[in-house]
Structures are given as C-alpha cells and as structure tokens.
Design a protein around this motif. Sequence first.
Motif, PDB file in Angstrom:
ATOM      1  N   GLU A  33       0.813  -1.224   0.000  1.00 26.25           N
ATOM      2  CA  GLU A  33       0.000   0.000   0.000  1.00 26.25           C
ATOM      3  C   GLU A  33       0.843   1.270   0.000  1.00 26.25           C
ATOM      4  O   GLU A  33       0.353   2.337  -0.361  1.00 26.25           O
ATOM      5  N   ASN A  34       2.123   1.132   0.410  1.00 24.61           N
ATOM      6  CA  ASN A  34       2.966   2.324   0.533  1.00 24.61           C
ATOM      7  C   ASN A  34       4.161   2.320  -0.417  1.00 24.61           C
ATOM      8  O   ASN A  34       5.105   3.087  -0.230  1.00 24.61           O
ATOM      9  N   GLY A  35       4.088   1.475  -1.443  1.00 25.45           N
ATOM     10  CA  GLY A  35       5.138   1.453  -2.451  1.00 25.45           C
ATOM     11  C   GLY A  35       6.480   0.992  -1.946  1.00 25.45           C
ATOM     12  O   GLY A  35       7.520   1.444  -2.430  1.00 25.45           O
ATOM     13  N   LEU A  36       6.466   0.099  -0.963  1.00 29.31           N
ATOM     14  CA  LEU A  36       7.697  -0.415  -0.370  1.00 29.31           C
ATOM     15  C   LEU A  36       7.881  -1.883  -0.734  1.00 29.31           C
ATOM     16  O   LEU A  36       6.925  -2.591  -1.033  1.00 29.31           O
ATOM     17  N   HIS A  37       9.099  -2.327  -0.648  1.00 32.84           N
ATOM     18  CA  HIS A  37       9.421  -3.747  -0.767  1.00 32.84           C
ATOM     19  C   HIS A  37       9.300  -4.330   0.645  1.00 32.84           C
ATOM     20  O   HIS A  37       9.547  -3.626   1.630  1.00 32.84           O
ATOM     21  N   PRO A  38       8.926  -5.592   0.788  1.00 27.90           N
ATOM     22  CA  PRO A  38       8.872  -6.176   2.141  1.00 27.90           C
ATOM     23  C   PRO A  38      10.184  -6.030   2.918  1.00 27.90           C
ATOM     24  O   PRO A  38      10.171  -5.836   4.138  1.00 27.90           O
ATOM     25  N   THR A  39      11.314  -6.071   2.222  1.00 27.29           N
ATOM     26  CA  THR A  39      12.602  -5.878   2.902  1.00 27.29           C
ATOM     27  C   THR A  39      12.729  -4.460   3.442  1.00 27.29           C
ATOM     28  O   THR A  39      13.352  -4.243   4.483  1.00 27.29           O
ATOM     29  N   ASP A  40      12.119  -3.494   2.760  1.00 29.69           N
ATOM     30  CA  ASP A  40      12.132  -2.116   3.250  1.00 29.69           C
ATOM     31  C   ASP A  40      11.445  -2.030   4.611  1.00 29.69           C
ATOM     32  O   ASP A  40      11.926  -1.341   5.517  1.00 29.69           O
ATOM     33  N   VAL A  41      10.335  -2.725   4.744  1.00 28.02           N
ATOM     34  CA  VAL A  41       9.594  -2.703   6.013  1.00 28.02           C
ATOM     35  C   VAL A  41      10.435  -3.364   7.099  1.00 28.02           C
ATOM     36  O   VAL A  41      10.538  -2.844   8.211  1.00 28.02           O
ATOM     37  N   ARG A  42      11.052  -4.490   6.779  1.00 29.08           N
ATOM     38  CA  ARG A  42      11.924  -5.154   7.760  1.00 29.08           C
ATOM     39  C   ARG A  42      13.072  -4.237   8.157  1.00 29.08           C
ATOM     40  O   ARG A  42      13.450  -4.169   9.331  1.00 29.08           O
ATOM     41  N   ASP A  78      19.245   3.287  -0.105  1.00 29.63           N
ATOM     42  CA  ASP A  78      18.990   4.272  -1.159  1.00 29.63           C
ATOM     43  C   ASP A  78      17.503   4.403  -1.447  1.00 29.63           C
ATOM     44  O   ASP A  78      16.981   5.518  -1.594  1.00 29.63           O
ATOM     45  N   ARG A  79      16.808   3.266  -1.527  1.00 29.92           N
ATOM     46  CA  ARG A  79      15.374   3.278  -1.833  1.00 29.92           C
ATOM     47  C   ARG A  79      14.605   3.989  -0.716  1.00 29.92           C
ATOM     48  O   ARG A  79      13.753   4.849  -0.978  1.00 29.92           O
ATOM     49  N   LEU A  80      14.913   3.667   0.536  1.00 27.17           N
ATOM     50  CA  LEU A  80      14.209   4.286   1.663  1.00 27.17           C
ATOM     51  C   LEU A  80      14.524   5.778   1.763  1.00 27.17           C
ATOM     52  O   LEU A  80      13.643   6.580   2.098  1.00 27.17           O
ATOM     53  N   LEU A  83      12.558   7.596  -0.923  1.00 25.90           N
ATOM     54  CA  LEU A  83      11.137   7.694  -0.578  1.00 25.90           C
ATOM     55  C   LEU A  83      10.874   8.618   0.609  1.00 25.90           C
ATOM     56  O   LEU A  83       9.726   8.843   0.987  1.00 25.90           O
ATOM     57  N   GLY A  84      11.930   9.139   1.221  1.00 25.64           N
ATOM     58  CA  GLY A  84      11.770  10.061   2.346  1.00 25.64           C
ATOM     59  C   GLY A  84      11.531   9.385   3.678  1.00 25.64           C
ATOM     60  O   GLY A  84      11.021  10.018   4.610  1.00 25.64           O
ATOM     61  N   HIS A  85      11.905   8.112   3.802  1.00 21.92           N
ATOM     62  CA  HIS A  85      11.682   7.374   5.044  1.00 21.92           C
ATOM     63  C   HIS A  85      12.926   7.266   5.911  1.00 21.92           C
ATOM     64  O   HIS A  85      12.848   6.839   7.062  1.00 21.92           O
ATOM     65  N   LEU A  86      14.069   7.642   5.361  1.00 22.72           N
ATOM     66  CA  LEU A  86      15.332   7.379   6.024  1.00 22.72           C
ATOM     67  C   LEU A  86      16.311   8.497   5.703  1.00 22.72           C
ATOM     68  O   LEU A  86      16.281   9.050   4.598  1.00 22.72           O
ATOM     69  N   SER A  87      17.162   8.810   6.673  1.00 19.82           N
ATOM     70  CA  SER A  87      18.236   9.785   6.453  1.00 19.82           C
ATOM     71  C   SER A  87      19.562   9.174   6.875  1.00 19.82           C
ATOM     72  O   SER A  87      19.618   8.409   7.838  1.00 19.82           O
TER      73      SER A  87
END
Length: 156
Positions: A33-42, A78-80, A83-87
């Motif tokens: 739903e948020n355009g993420l890969h399951p590994t991104d969530v982990r 890089d992906r996160l 997407l503005g989820h990580l710095s």
Amino acid sequence: MSESPESPEREIFHLLRAVTVAYGLRQAAFASENGLHPTDVRALICLLDAERAGTDATPGALGTELGLNSAGTTAVIDRLERLGHLSRVRDPRDRRRVLLRVDDRAKELGWAYFGPLIHRTEALLRGFDATEAAAIDRFLHGVRDILADDERGADT
C-alpha cells in the motif's frame, strides 16, 4: 489413519506460527500500500528497534540484521532515502561513520497503519497479571533466542 492429538506445546507452536504468518501478511500489505518492498519494512523495523534500544544504526549493522550483502543493503538504504523514510547522518563522535535515522514521516505512516494493532495488543496484555505477563515475555524471548541460535547454526 487418524492423527493423535497434539501436545499443548505443539499447539502453542502452531499458534505462534499462525500469528507470525498473519503479522507477515499485515507487513506485506503495508509495504504494498505504501510502495515499499517487504525488505524495506523489515529494514525500518530493525532501525526503529535500534533506536528504541539506544543502539547506533549503521549500514553494516542493518545489513547483518537483514542478512544482506553490502550492495543489497545500499539498495535498501537508497530506496528508503529516496522515498523520504530514512536519512543518513554523520556520527557526531566519529565523522567518518554514517548512522541511519528513520524520518518522522515514516514513523507517522507506520503508526497510522500499525497503531491500532499495537494498542489492541497492549490492551490484551493488560488483561494478564504480572506473573502471566512475565511468562509470556520469557516465552517470546526464548523463542527469539532459539531462532537466533538456529540462524547461527547452534546445535539443539
């Protein structure tokens, strides 16, 4: 051929497995739903756990936690970040070292999705007395340790 009844311990194991599968499906839905890969969530979960524990979150530590090589870890970071989820921030104690921080936007997104589940689970746990809650805590820590031992190849 009829099956013999399972032990209470085996039934609890199967219930734990069902809970982990259901939670995994919830995480996968959140990712989708948020355009993420399951590994991104982990990865975000690992980083939030490190933050709660007061542990520095480095790319190397994240890669180890996720079981990814350096290239795979960089791709997730890089992906996160894109997407503005990580710095990525410089470690104030060692400017050569990079630390990873989950951005507030990602935390808000996670709370909006998982907050109701967290609150309902906390309410469920408040229904247990201190002895029962301690047993649940001991059990879950024990299962986590068994999984970690298994991952390291420890004998049973």
